[in-house]
Write a protein that holds these residues in place. Sequence first.
Motif, PDB file in Angstrom:
ATOM      1  N   GLY A 286      60.314  40.857  49.444  1.00  0.00           N
ATOM      2  CA  GLY A 286      59.721  41.909  50.262  1.00  0.00           C
ATOM      3  C   GLY A 286      58.541  42.581  49.578  1.00  0.00           C
ATOM      4  O   GLY A 286      57.515  42.875  50.213  1.00  0.00           O
ATOM      5  N   PHE A 287      58.655  42.832  48.287  1.00  0.00           N
ATOM      6  CA  PHE A 287      57.536  43.450  47.551  1.00  0.00           C
ATOM      7  C   PHE A 287      56.325  42.521  47.522  1.00  0.00           C
ATOM      8  O   PHE A 287      55.180  42.962  47.697  1.00  0.00           O
ATOM      9  N   ASP A 288      56.562  41.213  47.292  1.00  0.00           N
ATOM     10  CA  ASP A 288      55.450  40.273  47.241  1.00  0.00           C
ATOM     11  C   ASP A 288      54.720  40.214  48.578  1.00  0.00           C
ATOM     12  O   ASP A 288      53.489  40.124  48.622  1.00  0.00           O
ATOM     13  N   HIS A 289      55.464  40.272  49.685  1.00  0.00           N
ATOM     14  CA  HIS A 289      54.816  40.253  50.990  1.00  0.00           C
ATOM     15  C   HIS A 289      54.041  41.537  51.239  1.00  0.00           C
ATOM     16  O   HIS A 289      52.926  41.514  51.792  1.00  0.00           O
ATOM     17  N   ARG A 290      54.619  42.669  50.831  1.00  0.00           N
ATOM     18  CA  ARG A 290      53.932  43.942  51.052  1.00  0.00           C
ATOM     19  C   ARG A 290      52.657  44.050  50.205  1.00  0.00           C
ATOM     20  O   ARG A 290      51.676  44.662  50.612  1.00  0.00           O
ATOM     21  N   SER A 291      52.691  43.466  49.030  1.00  0.00           N
ATOM     22  CA  SER A 291      51.512  43.541  48.151  1.00  0.00           C
ATOM     23  C   SER A 291      50.396  42.618  48.604  1.00  0.00           C
ATOM     24  O   SER A 291      49.275  42.695  48.077  1.00  0.00           O
ATOM     25  N   GLY A 292      50.666  41.731  49.565  1.00  0.00           N
ATOM     26  CA  GLY A 292      49.632  40.842  50.080  1.00  0.00           C
ATOM     27  C   GLY A 292      49.307  39.694  49.157  1.00  0.00           C
ATOM     28  O   GLY A 292      48.299  38.998  49.360  1.00  0.00           O
ATOM     29  N   ASP A 293      50.128  39.473  48.156  1.00  0.00           N
ATOM     30  CA  ASP A 293      49.874  38.383  47.207  1.00  0.00           C
ATOM     31  C   ASP A 293      50.357  37.068  47.818  1.00  0.00           C
ATOM     32  O   ASP A 293      51.524  36.917  48.160  1.00  0.00           O
ATOM     33  N   SER A 294      49.445  36.119  47.991  1.00  0.00           N
ATOM     34  CA  SER A 294      49.817  34.809  48.536  1.00  0.00           C
ATOM     35  C   SER A 294      49.764  33.733  47.462  1.00  0.00           C
ATOM     36  O   SER A 294      49.594  32.555  47.760  1.00  0.00           O
ATOM     37  N   GLY A 295      49.917  34.140  46.219  1.00  0.00           N
ATOM     38  CA  GLY A 295      49.829  33.203  45.112  1.00  0.00           C
ATOM     39  C   GLY A 295      51.128  32.452  44.885  1.00  0.00           C
ATOM     40  O   GLY A 295      52.046  32.440  45.718  1.00  0.00           O
ATOM     41  N   PRO A 296      51.240  31.803  43.713  1.00  0.00           N
ATOM     42  CA  PRO A 296      52.417  30.985  43.410  1.00  0.00           C
ATOM     43  C   PRO A 296      53.730  31.777  43.439  1.00  0.00           C
ATOM     44  O   PRO A 296      54.778  31.227  43.788  1.00  0.00           O
ATOM     45  N   LEU A 297      53.688  33.060  43.078  1.00  0.00           N
ATOM     46  CA  LEU A 297      54.923  33.843  43.049  1.00  0.00           C
ATOM     47  C   LEU A 297      55.518  33.989  44.454  1.00  0.00           C
ATOM     48  O   LEU A 297      56.732  33.863  44.645  1.00  0.00           O
TER      49      LEU A 297
END
Length: 830
Positions: A286-297
């Motif tokens: 959820g945090f990765d989606h909210r941060s807008g990061d579309s990288g490997p993580l």
Amino acid sequence: MKRARTPSSPPADAPSHPPGAALELLVHGVGGASAPQMLNDPRTVRVTGDDTAAVHRRAGDLDAERRPAGDGRPVPEAYVWSNLTSGSGSRALWLLLLPFMVVNLAHWMRPASDGGGGAARGYALCVRLVALTLTVLFVAAACEVALDLVAWQCAGSRRCAAELPWFGFLSPDLSPGGWWTQPGRRLALAALAPTALTCLLWYLSHRTWNAYESQQPPDLHSRAPAASDTLSAAEAEDPVERPDDRTPLARPGFWYGRRLVARLRAAHTAAALLTVAATVTAPALGFDHRSGDSGPLTVLGVVVTGVIATGTALTVAVVARRGRSERLPDRRRDRARVRFLPLVAVGVLALAVGYAGWSRPGWRSHGRLPGDLAFGALALLQWALVLVLAVVAHALYRRAPATRTALRGFGGPAATVLACALAGVMAGGGAHRTAVWLDDTGPPAGGDAPLPGPPVLLSWQAAVLPPLLLVVVLVLAGLSAVTLHRARTGTADVRADYPEEHPPGPRTGLAGQAADEGAAAAAPGGPPDTTPEDAVRARHIALARAGAALTDRAPLVVGTLAAATLVCQVTALSAAWATRAVPTEAAAGAPEVVAGAVELAQTGGSWLVGAGFLLLVVAARRAYRDPKARRTIGILWDVGTFWPRAAHPFAPPCYAERAVPDLTWRVHTWTRRTRGRLIISGHSQGSVLAAAAAWQLAPRSRERVALLTYGSPLERLYGRWFPSCFGSAALADLHRDVDCWRNLYRRTDPIGGPVLLPGGRGPEVDGSPLKDPLAYGRTFTHPLPAPILGHSDYQADPVFARERERLLDRLRPSAVPSPRPDGEAGGPSG
């Protein structure tokens, strides 16, 4: 159909014994008894067995078969199995697995069906799926406490972490820049707690699996499995009885659940580990989606989520695909599946922990973890499965309705409702009390808000407990009133059962009383001194009878409790989803009376859960240390652990998978070696073990065996609640196979009762109820008041010895029944 009896010969190496050898194999009931108590002799010797369960004899009877008594009395032996269900105080912790045991009972409560294999398999499938949700619920509750309340909420709060110094290294406020202060790493560390709980459940199940389910069943049948014994695909998945089948308890593979329990243990362990993995992964993703990061993580998070979903689907498929195989002992091993599932789940959990623990510098914990949706979806799934289970149970019951079946076939769905409610209360109550403890560390300071607490649904589930408790109190009050009324109106029936002390005909006044006294004094065995009739004595006996009759009202109590529980739980789920707030917040704008009642319910429910949890542990430890306390709750516990673990592998182990083969082996080997007569004498739960062992015997052994049951719950409890195994048709079949059968019972016994065979054959087994007490007042035979025995001391009644002798007479070698045509009923047992 009646089996033709064929003569048998002992093995060639068997020693010769004089004719007329007779044995009485005593099997104790709930609470257990020692060998000296059962044999009435302090000098006893273990004949065969180990420290867990063994057969004992008096020291002077070790070679009794070589010198049979001239009076023909049988040699007594005692089978002591109490250590299978009792032992150290640590076993009291098994009561914490009570929901697992109750849902396992629901599997065996299936209505007796005339055909309907598909419906029966659907019934078993629904119960297994509900059992799987209970495991997920338990582990999810542990995740709620460890991951959400402790690692997420408390460690993220300056006030909470400051009041608990051992949390300091997790708090970003108290340890700025610390490695463990990032939320993902805190969650990864906290995941050790639910993982340890899962490992503990796996270990307990594996250890008891080796001691119970892995016991090899005896192969006592005279023929090897023929080609016709090959099972069809449907029968191999979940075999059910066909119209020509006997009770499932007679099947050779019934008491050998090694394969199924191993498979279910692997699936439930995998489901538990995947639950922990999902709880760790969801916040990080959820945090990765909210941060807008579309990288490997982020890609890694999606991959982990997909792997968890795939593992969940595979786990459900393993649970749903196959049930018990009973028609033949299933000695196959699912080695690949049993090892593959848990190992894959461990790998997925490790991957999830690594993903969540990856450095995310800007991540801060606030609010709750996404538990509201998870717990709500789980509860909704459980109640949907319960609804399907009720529909299937009703369909099965309508195919072969039996008036004595408890709740008209809804016993299994009712037990499932109670299992889900128990699991929800225990899980939610633990989370709620933990939240109260963490948030009670001190007043908010520096603008630090109170902890959000557990998911809203768990608070609503705690709040509905006081209304549910009120329903229970009202039901108990109603039963108490009915019992007292029956006791008041039953005194006349009590006096009528003692005609030698109370001649027939109501008499009133002093003249009538004097006449009654004179008649009693003139009667044989009458009192040496005429005294007025003791009305208190009559009320005590009538009250004992009325109290014993409460057992027959158990379906009303269970049905009412299950219905009220279902209404309360559905109300809690609906209110939680509608308001999305805890009860006190939802009632903030309501009138003062309503708001006060809601606050009282929420607070009282929380304390009820905590107190109930403690009382459960205390009662469990007392039950295993105090024999009197164990007898009080022992019947319910021994009923629950009598049945194999067919639905839930983490339920307490089935002692009958050791006890029934023990009895079967002993009866078979003794009758083959001596060609003598044997009576299996079972009291209370021991009578159920005796019946189960008799069903497993081969015909050549059964023809020399009689069955004497007393204080037996065979029909009163097992026949009504487990009709597919102990229904009227199954008991009638047992009477045909072991037609030398006598059952003794008392009207004051709250557990034992008549067998009530259909077709007018009941009196052949039951006879009349025994008198209890043996004498109403003081007589020449009983100068002191005779006690009300209830469920105990059946052997003290003179009728017991007479019935035993009559059974032995029917088993004399010269009187062994010859083969009868198929379909001809057995002769009288008396």
